[in-house]
Design a protein around this motif. Structure first.
Motif, short mmCIF file in Angstrom:
data_model
loop_
_atom_site.label_atom_id
_atom_site.label_comp_id
_atom_site.label_asym_id
_atom_site.label_seq_id
_atom_site.Cartn_x
_atom_site.Cartn_y
_atom_site.Cartn_z
N ALA A 1 0.84 -1.21 0.00
CA ALA A 1 0.00 0.00 0.00
C ALA A 1 0.88 1.26 0.00
CB ALA A 1 -0.91 0.00 1.23
N ILE A 2 0.22 2.37 -0.27
CA ILE A 2 0.90 3.67 -0.27
C ILE A 2 0.28 4.54 0.83
CG2 ILE A 2 1.16 5.82 -1.60
CD1 ILE A 2 1.48 4.10 -4.10
N LEU A 3 1.13 5.23 1.57
CA LEU A 3 0.66 6.10 2.65
C LEU A 3 0.92 7.56 2.27
CD1 LEU A 3 -0.18 6.57 5.68
CD2 LEU A 3 2.26 6.40 6.23
N VAL A 4 -0.09 8.39 2.47
CA VAL A 4 0.04 9.83 2.19
C VAL A 4 -0.35 10.60 3.44
CG1 VAL A 4 -1.02 11.73 0.88
CG2 VAL A 4 -0.28 9.65 -0.31
N ASN A 5 0.47 11.58 3.81
CA ASN A 5 0.14 12.37 5.00
C ASN A 5 0.33 13.86 4.74
OD1 ASN A 5 -0.52 13.21 7.55
ND2 ASN A 5 1.27 12.33 8.58
N THR A 6 -0.79 14.59 4.72
CA THR A 6 -0.72 16.06 4.65
C THR A 6 -1.34 16.66 5.91
OG1 THR A 6 -2.82 16.03 3.45
CG2 THR A 6 -0.83 16.32 2.12
N ALA A 7 -1.58 15.82 6.94
CA ALA A 7 -2.30 16.30 8.12
C ALA A 7 -1.30 16.78 9.19
CB ALA A 7 -3.21 15.20 8.64
N ARG A 8 -0.86 15.87 10.03
CA ARG A 8 0.16 16.21 11.02
C ARG A 8 1.10 15.02 11.18
NH1 ARG A 8 -0.70 20.72 10.20
NH2 ARG A 8 -1.25 22.39 11.66
N GLY A 9 2.38 15.32 11.40
CA GLY A 9 3.39 14.28 11.44
C GLY A 9 3.16 13.22 12.51
N ASP A 10 2.61 13.64 13.66
CA ASP A 10 2.53 12.67 14.75
C ASP A 10 1.35 11.70 14.61
OD1 ASP A 10 0.42 14.29 15.50
OD2 ASP A 10 1.30 14.89 17.43
N LEU A 11 0.65 11.75 13.49
CA LEU A 11 -0.35 10.70 13.24
C LEU A 11 0.35 9.38 12.92
CD1 LEU A 11 -2.36 13.06 13.19
CD2 LEU A 11 -3.45 12.02 11.22
N VAL A 12 1.59 9.47 12.45
CA VAL A 12 2.30 8.24 12.10
C VAL A 12 3.46 8.01 13.06
CG1 VAL A 12 1.73 8.67 9.65
CG2 VAL A 12 4.04 9.16 10.47
N ALA A 13 3.74 6.74 13.30
CA ALA A 13 4.91 6.36 14.10
C ALA A 13 6.05 6.20 13.11
CB ALA A 13 4.63 5.07 14.85
N ASP A 14 6.97 7.16 13.11
CA ASP A 14 8.01 7.20 12.07
C ASP A 14 8.80 5.90 11.96
OD1 ASP A 14 7.46 9.75 11.14
OD2 ASP A 14 8.69 10.71 12.67
N GLU A 15 9.24 5.36 13.11
CA GLU A 15 10.06 4.13 13.06
C GLU A 15 9.33 3.03 12.30
OE1 GLU A 15 13.04 3.43 14.39
OE2 GLU A 15 13.43 5.26 15.56
N ASP A 16 8.03 2.90 12.56
CA ASP A 16 7.25 1.82 11.96
C ASP A 16 7.05 2.06 10.46
OD1 ASP A 16 7.16 0.92 14.52
OD2 ASP A 16 5.06 1.43 14.88
N VAL A 17 6.81 3.31 10.09
CA VAL A 17 6.63 3.64 8.67
C VAL A 17 7.94 3.39 7.93
CG1 VAL A 17 6.21 5.54 7.05
CG2 VAL A 17 4.73 5.24 9.04
N ILE A 18 9.04 3.82 8.54
CA ILE A 18 10.36 3.65 7.89
C ILE A 18 10.67 2.17 7.71
CG2 ILE A 18 12.85 3.99 8.29
CD1 ILE A 18 11.95 6.79 9.51
N ALA A 19 10.39 1.37 8.76
CA ALA A 19 10.65 -0.08 8.65
C ALA A 19 9.79 -0.67 7.53
CB ALA A 19 10.34 -0.76 9.99
N ALA A 20 8.54 -0.24 7.42
CA ALA A 20 7.65 -0.80 6.39
C ALA A 20 8.06 -0.35 4.99
CB ALA A 20 6.21 -0.38 6.68
N LEU A 21 8.60 0.86 4.88
CA LEU A 21 9.08 1.32 3.57
C LEU A 21 10.35 0.56 3.17
CD1 LEU A 21 8.47 5.16 3.97
CD2 LEU A 21 7.39 3.68 2.25
N LYS A 22 11.16 0.22 4.17
CA LYS A 22 12.39 -0.53 3.89
C LYS A 22 12.08 -1.95 3.46
CE LYS A 22 15.96 1.51 6.81
NZ LYS A 22 16.36 1.56 8.20
N SER A 23 11.10 -2.57 4.14
CA SER A 23 10.83 -3.98 3.86
C SER A 23 9.96 -4.16 2.62
CB SER A 23 10.11 -4.61 5.06
OG SER A 23 8.78 -4.09 5.13
N GLY A 24 9.31 -3.07 2.16
CA GLY A 24 8.41 -3.18 1.02
C GLY A 24 6.97 -3.45 1.44
N ARG A 25 6.75 -3.58 2.77
CA ARG A 25 5.36 -3.76 3.26
C ARG A 25 4.52 -2.58 2.78
NH1 ARG A 25 1.17 -4.70 3.98
NH2 ARG A 25 -0.01 -5.85 5.54
N LEU A 26 5.12 -1.38 2.86
CA LEU A 26 4.55 -0.20 2.20
C LEU A 26 5.36 0.00 0.92
CD1 LEU A 26 4.19 2.51 5.05
CD2 LEU A 26 2.31 1.42 3.79
N ALA A 27 4.68 0.16 -0.21
CA ALA A 27 5.42 0.37 -1.46
C ALA A 27 6.06 1.75 -1.48
CB ALA A 27 4.49 0.21 -2.66
#
Ligand code: DGY
Length: 321
Positions: A233-259
């Motif tokens: 999946a693809i994640l888009v955020n134009t709201a506020r940064g703290d809606l996402v847990a950066d470490e988890d998003v970064i790990a998912a982008l690295k592994s390809g879990r998030l495209a």
């Protein structure tokens, strides 16, 4: 001639906004553009009837409690109010107004830019070309994801979410959403409502965040949430940064879990998580959702409308508190 009321404007704003402010008020500003510390805000607010602030200044309980009683309204040049302790404002009798209408179109356009840029691997393409490493056209080069026919999950179908849905429909995307409350059918326009975030996550090929930052939404896109999204999946955020847990998003982008991810806002910005810089599949912008002259003018005029109303003894046009 009656003396003008005084307002403190904390940052540099567009010339038309400052011209209107100076026409109607005695304006206190700083000579250059930087984030004012609370000590300077307090010093400059002495004798002021209103403050026009930006999201860069933190109005916490300590600062709000020390503001002179004479200051009647804090008019923020933003729709977001997470930089203001609203309970403290309420307790202190300070009105707060924001600028919801003004930000809608530009933010929705930037959300579409992020959707398109992340799905079509625009950052990688730009980098390949600018770094002079483009070998020429190749059939398998930088293959992205077509948006047409995909499911767009919108978290928060407020004004911006609706404007994104409207634009995404013209890309033939199927719209799903989760909001605290289901919106009326004339604003839903066929979008599928999910009464839980988990329900939305399960059907979101692309997830776009349009919820405010609150204790309830903080880090709502974490590892567990990402696991519920479709693979790639693809994640888009134009709201506020703290809606996402950066470490988890970064790990998912690295592994390809998030495209891919398209991000305009970051926790702790402008010092963003170091992990993002190395990620080719992160399409990153420096909080540009409202960076158009039209939006910034309208935001300034809306903030002044809020001040005009309160100083004339009326409700703010866009009341928050
Ligand atoms: C807002 O209005 O809250 C935006 O983030 C400003 O760009």
């Amino acid at each position: 001639m009656p003396t003008k009321k005084r307002i403190l404007i904390t940052r540099h704003l567009p010339p038309d906004v400052l011209a209107r402010a100076a026409r109607d008020y005695d304006v206190v500003q700083s000579g250059s553009d930087y984030v004012m510390e609370s000590g300077e805000i307090l010093a400059k607010a002495s004798g002021a009837d209103a403050i026009l602030c930006c999201l860069s200044e933190k109005f916490d309980a300590g600062l709000i409690s020390r503001l002179p009683d004479r200051v009647k309204i804090l008019a923020t040049f933003s729709v977001g109010t997470d930089h203001i302790d609203l309970d403290a404002a309420r307790e202190h009798g300070l009105r707060v107004g924001n600028t919801p209408d003004a930000v809608t179109i530009s933010t929705a356009e930037v959300a579409m830019l992020l959707l398109l840029g992340a799905a079509h691997r625009v950052s990688e393409g730009v980098h390949m070309l600018r770094s002079r490493s483009w070998p020429g056209w190749e059939a398998m080069q930088l293959l992205g994801m077509r948006l047409s026919g995909k499911r767009l999950g919108i978290l928060g179908l407020g004004q911006i979410g609706q404007a994104v849905a409207k634009r995404a429909r013209s890309f033939d995307m199927e719209i799903h959403y989760h909001s605290r409350n289901r919106v009326s059918q004339d604003r839903e326009l066929g979008a599928v409502f999910h009464d839980t975030l988990d329900g939305l996550l399960g059907v979101s090929d692309v997830l776009s965040l349009h919820a405010p930052s609150t204790p309830q939404t903080k880090y709502c896109i974490n590892r567990a949430a990402i696991e519920k999204l479709p693979q790639g999946a693809i994640l888009v955020n134009t709201a506020r940064g703290d809606l996402v847990a950066d470490e988890d998003v970064i790990a998912a982008l690295k592994s390809g879990r998030l495209a891919a991810a398209g991000l305009d806002v970051f926790e702790g910005e402008p010092k963003i998580h170091e992990g993002y810089y190395a990620l080719e599949n992160a399409f990153l912008l420096p909080h540009m959702g409202t960076s158009t002259i039209e939006a910034r003018n309208e935001m300034g005029f809306a903030a002044l409308d809020n001040i005009d109303a309160v100083l004339a003894g009326r409700e703010p046009v866009y009341p928050v508190v």
